[in-house]
Design a protein around this motif. Structure first.
Motif, PDB file in Angstrom:
ATOM      1  N   TRP A 332       0.835  -1.199   0.000  1.00  0.00           N
ATOM      2  CA  TRP A 332       0.000   0.000   0.000  1.00  0.00           C
ATOM      3  C   TRP A 332       0.872   1.252   0.000  1.00  0.00           C
ATOM      4  O   TRP A 332       0.666   2.169  -0.796  1.00  0.00           O
ATOM      5  CB  TRP A 332      -0.915  -0.002   1.225  1.00  0.00           C
ATOM      6  CG  TRP A 332      -1.817   1.198   1.328  1.00  0.00           C
ATOM      7  CD1 TRP A 332      -3.078   1.321   0.844  1.00  0.00           C
ATOM      8  CD2 TRP A 332      -1.502   2.457   1.949  1.00  0.00           C
ATOM      9  NE1 TRP A 332      -3.589   2.572   1.122  1.00  0.00           N
ATOM     10  CE2 TRP A 332      -2.638   3.292   1.800  1.00  0.00           C
ATOM     11  CE3 TRP A 332      -0.390   2.955   2.615  1.00  0.00           C
ATOM     12  CZ2 TRP A 332      -2.680   4.594   2.295  1.00  0.00           C
ATOM     13  CZ3 TRP A 332      -0.423   4.263   3.106  1.00  0.00           C
ATOM     14  CH2 TRP A 332      -1.561   5.060   2.947  1.00  0.00           C
ATOM     15  N   ALA A 333       1.855   1.299   0.887  1.00  0.00           N
ATOM     16  CA  ALA A 333       2.724   2.475   0.989  1.00  0.00           C
ATOM     17  C   ALA A 333       3.489   2.704  -0.305  1.00  0.00           C
ATOM     18  O   ALA A 333       3.684   3.848  -0.735  1.00  0.00           O
ATOM     19  CB  ALA A 333       3.692   2.311   2.157  1.00  0.00           C
ATOM     20  N   SER A 334       3.917   1.626  -0.947  1.00  0.00           N
ATOM     21  CA  SER A 334       4.657   1.747  -2.200  1.00  0.00           C
ATOM     22  C   SER A 334       3.778   2.323  -3.302  1.00  0.00           C
ATOM     23  O   SER A 334       4.208   3.204  -4.064  1.00  0.00           O
ATOM     24  CB  SER A 334       5.195   0.373  -2.617  1.00  0.00           C
ATOM     25  OG  SER A 334       5.848   0.451  -3.865  1.00  0.00           O
ATOM     26  N   ILE A 335       2.530   1.850  -3.398  1.00  0.00           N
ATOM     27  CA  ILE A 335       1.612   2.349  -4.426  1.00  0.00           C
ATOM     28  C   ILE A 335       1.318   3.827  -4.209  1.00  0.00           C
ATOM     29  O   ILE A 335       1.314   4.628  -5.149  1.00  0.00           O
ATOM     30  CB  ILE A 335       0.313   1.525  -4.425  1.00  0.00           C
ATOM     31  CG1 ILE A 335       0.581   0.114  -4.963  1.00  0.00           C
ATOM     32  CG2 ILE A 335      -0.774   2.213  -5.255  1.00  0.00           C
ATOM     33  CD1 ILE A 335      -0.599  -0.821  -4.858  1.00  0.00           C
ATOM     34  N   VAL A 336       1.076   4.212  -2.955  1.00  0.00           N
ATOM     35  CA  VAL A 336       0.774   5.611  -2.649  1.00  0.00           C
ATOM     36  C   VAL A 336       1.970   6.496  -2.977  1.00  0.00           C
ATOM     37  O   VAL A 336       1.836   7.549  -3.610  1.00  0.00           O
ATOM     38  CB  VAL A 336       0.369   5.761  -1.170  1.00  0.00           C
ATOM     39  CG1 VAL A 336       0.323   7.234  -0.770  1.00  0.00           C
ATOM     40  CG2 VAL A 336      -0.989   5.115  -0.929  1.00  0.00           C
ATOM     41  N   SER A 337       3.157   6.073  -2.556  1.00  0.00           N
ATOM     42  CA  SER A 337       4.358   6.867  -2.812  1.00  0.00           C
ATOM     43  C   SER A 337       4.596   7.039  -4.305  1.00  0.00           C
ATOM     44  O   SER A 337       4.872   8.143  -4.785  1.00  0.00           O
ATOM     45  CB  SER A 337       5.567   6.193  -2.158  1.00  0.00           C
ATOM     46  OG  SER A 337       6.751   6.905  -2.439  1.00  0.00           O
ATOM     47  N   ASN A 338       4.471   5.943  -5.053  1.00  0.00           N
ATOM     48  CA  ASN A 338       4.687   6.014  -6.499  1.00  0.00           C
ATOM     49  C   ASN A 338       3.626   6.867  -7.183  1.00  0.00           C
ATOM     50  O   ASN A 338       3.922   7.626  -8.112  1.00  0.00           O
ATOM     51  CB  ASN A 338       4.689   4.610  -7.100  1.00  0.00           C
ATOM     52  CG  ASN A 338       5.909   3.812  -6.704  1.00  0.00           C
ATOM     53  OD1 ASN A 338       6.940   4.369  -6.346  1.00  0.00           O
ATOM     54  ND2 ASN A 338       5.798   2.489  -6.749  1.00  0.00           N
ATOM     55  N   GLY A 339       2.368   6.747  -6.731  1.00  0.00           N
ATOM     56  CA  GLY A 339       1.295   7.523  -7.335  1.00  0.00           C
ATOM     57  C   GLY A 339       1.475   9.012  -7.142  1.00  0.00           C
ATOM     58  O   GLY A 339       1.270   9.806  -8.065  1.00  0.00           O
ATOM     59  N   LEU A 340       1.879   9.414  -5.943  1.00  0.00           N
ATOM     60  CA  LEU A 340       2.109  10.834  -5.683  1.00  0.00           C
ATOM     61  C   LEU A 340       3.341  11.337  -6.426  1.00  0.00           C
ATOM     62  O   LEU A 340       3.361  12.458  -6.939  1.00  0.00           O
ATOM     63  CB  LEU A 340       2.259  11.067  -4.182  1.00  0.00           C
ATOM     64  CG  LEU A 340       1.009  10.797  -3.340  1.00  0.00           C
ATOM     65  CD1 LEU A 340       1.323  10.966  -1.863  1.00  0.00           C
ATOM     66  CD2 LEU A 340      -0.139  11.713  -3.748  1.00  0.00           C
TER      67      LEU A 340
END
Length: 350
Positions: A332-340
């Protein structure tokens, strides 16, 4: 709608012609679409009840992904009541494997969360997709973009043209005495997944300008506020911060908002905290810009399903199970970081 996260961003509506009297037709046959027809009207005439989703599934190669748009002159196959097709049409039907077992609908224009122009079609889209893959790997699913978001909750989910829609914010249904009529409608008719993401929308100003420590939204009245184009203005509306109380500027990117702030052409930047902090770091403004720690708005992003959908409990369980797995593994944290980061990079390029 107040309970809609992105109630105020501009969307291109999907036009649906007002239904006219559909020519008589019977189930277990074919029907040629006339001007003004809708799948719901065709279904009612053929079956005496709403069976439009079955018609859509058997004709997706002809209709496409959006059941709200049917082309005049198209010949549609009307399934028999037992679910079979007319004998001379069976070879032309879509196989069951081509039909998603779970169908999601979202909309363009809510950057960086849902938009087909973004990598993975947006941060929230990627979170929902990954949750289904982790929570129910055996299930097929599809995510379709229909830009008329009001239609999601007013017709598409109630009629079960789609199973679920995102992103939405669940109202405080436990305090029904304080809800608006629209919030009450949402509580009575929809169920929600656990929050996939929380947005903390705050206010940034030049350090020392006097806005960084005020404790009442009324202190912002008369200010020039910058909010990037395509971002929801829901939290501004809720706190009385829309014209004429303020002057609202909406440039193409968050970077431009902060650049205007440093040129003194705007007083405040209204932006979610994660994006604001990232842009401040990109522009080396960490010590020149301050975020007000007292005035902010928190909104959660969830998946909404209609209560009458018999699959709603199972789909919510699948999503919540997948979300829990993503949180545990760090995905989850990886997806959020990459998306931002992808959104920030796109703004820098543009």
């Amino acid at each position: 709608m107040k309970y809609l996260i992105a109630a105020t961003f501009t969307l291109a509506s999907t036009a649906i012609a007002a239904p006219t009297t559909v020519q008589a037709q019977e189930a277990c046959g074919t029907y040629r679409v006339q001007i003004g027809d809708s799948l719901a009207e065709i279904s009612q005439q053929a079956y005496g009840f709403d069976n439009h989703r079955s018609i859509w599934r058997e004709n997706r190669s002809e209709i496409g992904r959006d059941p709200n748009v049917i082309r005049v002159g198209s010949v549609l196959k009307l399934p028999c009541l037992d679910g079979s097709l007319p004998s001379d049409q069976k070879e032309a039907s879509l196989k069951d494997t081509d039909t998603p077992s779970v169908s999601f609908v979202t909309a363009n224009g809510y950057l960086p969360y849902t938009d087909e122009s973004l990598d993975e079609r947006g941060l929230m889209t990627n979170l929902v997709k990954t949750a289904m893959m982790r929570g129910a790997p055996e299930k097929a699913f599809d995510i379709v973009f229909v830009n008329d978001r009001a239609a999601h909750v007013e017709s598409l989910l109630p009629r079960q043209a789609f199973d679920a829609s995102f992103p939405w914010t669940r109202p405080g249904c436990e305090t029904q005495g304080e809800l608006t009529s629209l919030e009450l409608y949402a509580c009575q008719n929809f169920v929600y997944s656990k929050p996939f993401y929380e947005i903390v929308d705050g206010f940034f100003s030049r350090t020392g300008a006097g806005y960084e420590n005020v404790v009442d939204f009324a202190a912002f009245e008369g200010a020039i506020v910058c909010r990037p184009e395509g971002y929801s203005t829901g939290h501004l509306e809720e706190n009385g911060l829309m014209p004429p109380a303020i002057k609202l500027i909406q440039p193409a990117s968050a970077h431009e908002c902060f650049e205007r702030l440093m040129r003194n052409s705007v007083d405040l930047v209204a932006l979610d905290t994660r994006t604001g902090e990232r842009v401040m770091a990109d522009l080396n403004l960490t010590y020149q810009v301050s975020e007000n720690p007292h005035l902010f708005s928190i909104q959660s992003m969830q998946v909404a399903l209609h209560r009458n959908n018999p699959a709603s409990a199972d789909i919510i369980a699948d999503l919540n199970r997948g979300l829990a797995a993503m949180l545990e593994t760090g995905e989850w944290a990886s997806i959020v970081s990459n998306g931002l980061r992808d959104q920030t990079n796109m703004e820098l390029v543009n």
